[in-house]
Design a protein around this motif. Structure first.
Motif, PDB file in Angstrom:
ATOM      1  N   ARG A  37       0.844  -1.197   0.000  1.00 60.87           N
ATOM      2  CA  ARG A  37       0.000   0.000   0.000  1.00 60.87           C
ATOM      3  C   ARG A  37       0.877   1.244   0.000  1.00 60.87           C
ATOM      4  N   VAL A  38       0.589   2.182  -0.882  1.00 62.41           N
ATOM      5  CA  VAL A  38       1.263   3.479  -0.892  1.00 62.41           C
ATOM      6  C   VAL A  38       0.203   4.560  -1.065  1.00 62.41           C
TER       7      VAL A  38
ATOM      8  N   VAL B 190      -1.796   0.627  -4.725  1.00 59.33           N
ATOM      9  CA  VAL B 190      -1.002  -0.550  -4.375  1.00 59.33           C
ATOM     10  C   VAL B 190       0.059  -0.738  -5.452  1.00 59.33           C
ATOM     11  N   VAL B 191       1.240  -1.165  -5.010  1.00 65.57           N
ATOM     12  CA  VAL B 191       2.346  -1.478  -5.909  1.00 65.57           C
ATOM     13  C   VAL B 191       2.603  -2.972  -5.810  1.00 65.57           C
ATOM     14  N   PHE B 192       2.846  -3.630  -6.956  1.00 66.38           N
ATOM     15  CA  PHE B 192       3.136  -5.061  -6.930  1.00 66.38           C
ATOM     16  C   PHE B 192       4.044  -5.424  -8.095  1.00 66.38           C
ATOM     17  N   ARG B 193       4.711  -6.554  -7.948  1.00 64.18           N
ATOM     18  CA  ARG B 193       5.536  -7.110  -9.015  1.00 64.18           C
ATOM     19  C   ARG B 193       4.877  -8.410  -9.465  1.00 64.18           C
TER      20      ARG B 193
ATOM     21  N   TYR C  21      -8.490   0.433  -4.678  1.00 63.50           N
ATOM     22  CA  TYR C  21      -9.857  -0.044  -4.505  1.00 63.50           C
ATOM     23  C   TYR C  21     -10.390  -0.644  -5.798  1.00 63.50           C
ATOM     24  N   CYS C  22     -10.823  -1.872  -5.704  1.00 61.88           N
ATOM     25  CA  CYS C  22     -11.281  -2.650  -6.849  1.00 61.88           C
ATOM     26  C   CYS C  22     -12.367  -1.911  -7.628  1.00 61.88           C
ATOM     27  N   SER C  23     -12.300  -1.968  -8.945  1.00 62.47           N
ATOM     28  CA  SER C  23     -13.287  -1.296  -9.799  1.00 62.47           C
ATOM     29  C   SER C  23     -14.677  -1.888  -9.679  1.00 62.47           C
ATOM     30  N   HIS C  24     -14.783  -3.090  -9.139  1.00 62.15           N
ATOM     31  CA  HIS C  24     -16.079  -3.738  -9.001  1.00 62.15           C
ATOM     32  C   HIS C  24     -16.856  -3.150  -7.829  1.00 62.15           C
ATOM     33  N   ARG C  25     -16.444  -3.460  -6.587  1.00 62.98           N
ATOM     34  CA  ARG C  25     -17.189  -3.002  -5.432  1.00 62.98           C
ATOM     35  C   ARG C  25     -16.295  -2.269  -4.427  1.00 62.98           C
ATOM     36  N   ARG C  26     -15.097  -1.851  -4.878  1.00 69.29           N
ATOM     37  CA  ARG C  26     -14.201  -0.996  -4.100  1.00 69.29           C
ATOM     38  C   ARG C  26     -13.580  -1.695  -2.893  1.00 69.29           C
ATOM     39  N   ALA C  27     -13.479  -3.017  -2.926  1.00 70.25           N
ATOM     40  CA  ALA C  27     -12.718  -3.718  -1.898  1.00 70.25           C
ATOM     41  C   ALA C  27     -11.236  -3.412  -2.092  1.00 70.25           C
ATOM     42  N   SER C  28     -10.470  -3.481  -1.020  1.00 68.70           N
ATOM     43  CA  SER C  28      -9.047  -3.155  -1.105  1.00 68.70           C
ATOM     44  C   SER C  28      -8.263  -4.266  -1.789  1.00 68.70           C
ATOM     45  N   LEU C  29      -7.431  -3.872  -2.756  1.00 64.93           N
ATOM     46  CA  LEU C  29      -6.564  -4.822  -3.444  1.00 64.93           C
ATOM     47  C   LEU C  29      -5.282  -5.092  -2.662  1.00 64.93           C
ATOM     48  N   LEU C  30      -5.130  -4.462  -1.512  1.00 67.95           N
ATOM     49  CA  LEU C  30      -3.978  -4.781  -0.673  1.00 67.95           C
ATOM     50  C   LEU C  30      -3.999  -6.254  -0.280  1.00 67.95           C
ATOM     51  N   TYR C  31      -5.197  -6.810  -0.140  1.00 65.54           N
ATOM     52  CA  TYR C  31      -5.347  -8.194   0.292  1.00 65.54           C
ATOM     53  C   TYR C  31      -5.464  -9.162  -0.889  1.00 65.54           C
ATOM     54  N   ALA C  32      -5.325  -8.655  -2.102  1.00 64.52           N
ATOM     55  CA  ALA C  32      -5.539  -9.472  -3.294  1.00 64.52           C
ATOM     56  C   ALA C  32      -4.495 -10.570  -3.432  1.00 64.52           C
ATOM     57  N   ARG C  33      -4.855 -11.590  -4.158  1.00 67.49           N
ATOM     58  CA  ARG C  33      -3.901 -12.620  -4.558  1.00 67.49           C
ATOM     59  C   ARG C  33      -3.069 -12.069  -5.721  1.00 67.49           C
ATOM     60  N   ASN C  34      -1.762 -12.164  -5.612  1.00 66.56           N
ATOM     61  CA  ASN C  34      -0.872 -11.747  -6.690  1.00 66.56           C
ATOM     62  C   ASN C  34      -0.423 -13.023  -7.394  1.00 66.56           C
ATOM     63  N   GLU C  35      -1.049 -13.314  -8.546  1.00 67.48           N
ATOM     64  CA  GLU C  35      -0.801 -14.603  -9.186  1.00 67.48           C
ATOM     65  C   GLU C  35      -1.059 -14.520 -10.679  1.00 67.48           C
TER      66      GLU C  35
ATOM     67  N   ARG D  80     -15.336  -2.382 -21.403  1.00 66.44           N
ATOM     68  CA  ARG D  80     -15.761  -1.037 -21.038  1.00 66.44           C
ATOM     69  C   ARG D  80     -15.241  -0.555 -19.688  1.00 66.44           C
ATOM     70  N   VAL D  81     -14.533  -1.413 -18.951  1.00 67.78           N
ATOM     71  CA  VAL D  81     -13.984  -1.026 -17.648  1.00 67.78           C
ATOM     72  C   VAL D  81     -12.470  -1.143 -17.684  1.00 67.78           C
ATOM     73  N   LYS D  82     -11.796  -0.082 -17.280  1.00 63.78           N
ATOM     74  CA  LYS D  82     -10.339  -0.093 -17.147  1.00 63.78           C
ATOM     75  C   LYS D  82     -10.016   0.418 -15.743  1.00 63.78           C
ATOM     76  N   HIS D  83      -9.337  -0.418 -14.978  1.00 64.69           N
ATOM     77  CA  HIS D  83      -8.961  -0.030 -13.628  1.00 64.69           C
ATOM     78  C   HIS D  83      -7.852   1.018 -13.693  1.00 64.69           C
ATOM     79  N   LYS D  84      -7.890   1.995 -12.783  1.00 65.64           N
ATOM     80  CA  LYS D  84      -6.871   3.037 -12.794  1.00 65.64           C
ATOM     81  C   LYS D  84      -5.495   2.418 -12.557  1.00 65.64           C
ATOM     82  N   ALA D  85      -4.589   2.676 -13.473  1.00 67.79           N
ATOM     83  CA  ALA D  85      -3.224   2.169 -13.375  1.00 67.79           C
ATOM     84  C   ALA D  85      -2.279   3.251 -13.850  1.00 67.79           C
ATOM     85  N   TYR D  86      -1.136   3.349 -13.198  1.00 71.63           N
ATOM     86  CA  TYR D  86      -0.140   4.345 -13.581  1.00 71.63           C
ATOM     87  C   TYR D  86       1.107   3.652 -14.125  1.00 71.63           C
TER      88      TYR D  86
END
Length: 429
Positions: free
Chosen positions: A44-45, A53-56, A68-82, A116-122
């Motif tokens: 988390r940053v 969130v930053v991930f590799r 925050y997830c584009s679907h229902r705004r749950a935190s992606l900090l807890y997401a599976r990175n896979e 039609r949905v693109k999650h905010k990414a930098y």
């Protein structure tokens, strides 16, 4: 400064002009070592008021996404990175480093949501031991440029990291205020019979007892550089002790070096009232250098000892930064351990955003006043639709910019020392 000028200088969130300037530069999101593992835990940053969130990913690519997830705004900090993406735990939506929706466990296969949905990414990249991202308009994104403290891929960089609970400008002013080091850091930056600045295991030595330097400033297209000119201990009649500091707008200051390493600072404004501060030792092959663990220990900012897992320092305003009054009576000037911690006590002690209208600045504040004037002008230019400072021609490659310190004959023009001089726009004696 007026309240309006103070706001222009300090505010970085939303559409604030200063934040919009920062968005047009590559900003440090975190240290590479914090996201070293492919498919490791997201980090988390908070940057310019945004939670990210930053991930590799599985292939080692870096992603910087809205937390925050584009679907229902749950935190992606807890997401599976896979499998090259972050999978939200709530409903299984998965996003790649570019913000594309690549899987939706909760939706039918024929769903058109991915179209039609693109999650905010930098956009993100890596250099000098840092992960960098660009948060501005896509059509204004500059090519990434190596930072001045890592001018080559083999530059050795060691960095501390700590959260400072105040506005970014208070910290930056401390980095370009050469006069304070002779008082605040006098127990750690000790006058000595040396030819130039020397680093030992316990302190930094300098060849001057002069606490009231004279200042000269050269404004540049990337910011400014200035000289603090002091009387040296030896050969005072014929020589000056010169320390040049460089400000590369908006985040970086190059501090005068010593015989072991070069020194820089880097800021990441989290929001209007909080800033991540990086204190950096770096060099190529010309100096011995210092490893990250030793650097953090020297600065009393060891991870897990002096800063917690979220990079909050254990020395706070609430415990008076663990100031030792007995040590002060015994001769230590501040009673606060570690050069950065001494600074942090000053910066945070001013409050989240200092009321600069209540100050009484003096001759030693020339560089600070120059910074305020420069950046308020830059904010007004951005507010009026102009370009961000440091993005227009002519530009100097950051890898060629450097600070300087040394004892030189009085006949030497300090502007020829170090790197980064250009045809000056303004000089202040």
């Amino acid at each position: 400064m007026t309240p309006e000028e103070n706001g222009l200088l300090c505010r970085v969130e939303g559409n604030a002009p200063m934040g919009q300037i920062m968005r047009r530069h590559w900003i440090a999101a975190c240290l590479s070592e914090e996201v070293a593992e492919p498919d490791g835990a997201p980090l988390r940053v908070r940057l310019l008021g945004e939670d990210l969130v930053v991930f590799r990913d599985s292939k080692g690519r870096l992603g910087v996404l809205d937390e925050y997830c584009s679907h229902r705004r749950a935190s992606l900090l807890y997401a599976r990175n896979e499998d090259c993406g972050l999978r939200c735990l709530y409903h299984g939506w998965k996003f790649d480093v570019d913000g594309n929706v690549v899987e939706m466990a909760s939706e039918p296969a024929e769903s058109n949501i991915p179209q039609r949905v693109k999650h905010k990414a930098y956009p993100a990249c890596e250099a000098g031991g840092f992960v960098w991202c660009y948060m501005g308009p896509a059509d204004e994104m500059p090519a990434f440029e190596r930072p001045a403290f890592a001018p080559t891929p083999d530059a050795r960089v060691s960095a501390t990291k700590v959260r400072v609970r105040c506005n970014w400008a208070q910290i930056l002013e401390g980095q370009i205020d050469s006069a304070h080091s002779s008082s605040l850091h006098s127990s750690d930056m000790v006058p000595a019979q040396v030819e130039g600045a020397r680093a030992t295991e316990t302190n930094w030595l300098r060849p001057s007892t002069d606490k009231a330097p004279r200042f000269q400033i050269e404004r540049t297209t990337y910011g400014f550089r200035y000289a603090a000119i002091r009387r040296p201990i030896q050969n005072e009649a014929t020589h000056d002790y010169i320390r040049t500091t460089v400000y590369i707008a908006p985040f970086t200051a190059l501090i005068p070096p010593n015989n072991v390493h070069n020194v820089a600072t880097l800021l990441t404004p989290e929001d209007d009232h909080n800033t991540i501060f990086y204190f950096i030792a770096w060099n190529g092959t010309d100096k011995p250098g210092i490893d990250a663990d030793a650097w953090r220990k020297f600065n009393v900012l060891e991870w897990g000892v002096d800063v917690d897992a979220d990079f909050n320092g254990i020395r706070t305003r609430a415990n008076n930064y663990r100031q030792d009054r007995a040590a002060m009576k015994a001769g230590n000037f501040t009673g606060i351990a570690g050069i950065p911690n001494q600074d942090i006590a000053m910066w945070e002690g001013m409050g989240p955003i200092s009321d600069r209208g209540q100050e009484h600045v003096g001759a030693s504040d020339v560089a600070v006043v120059a910074f305020r004037r420069l950046m308020v002008e830059a904010a007004r230019m951005m507010q009026n639709g102009g370009p961000a400072i440091g993005t227009t021609a002519p530009r100097i490659v950051h890898a060629t910019i450097s600070s300087y310190e040394g004892v030189v004959p009085k006949t030497v023009n300090w502007r020829t020392l170090g790197g980064g001089s250009e045809a000056p726009r303004e000089r202040v004696a």
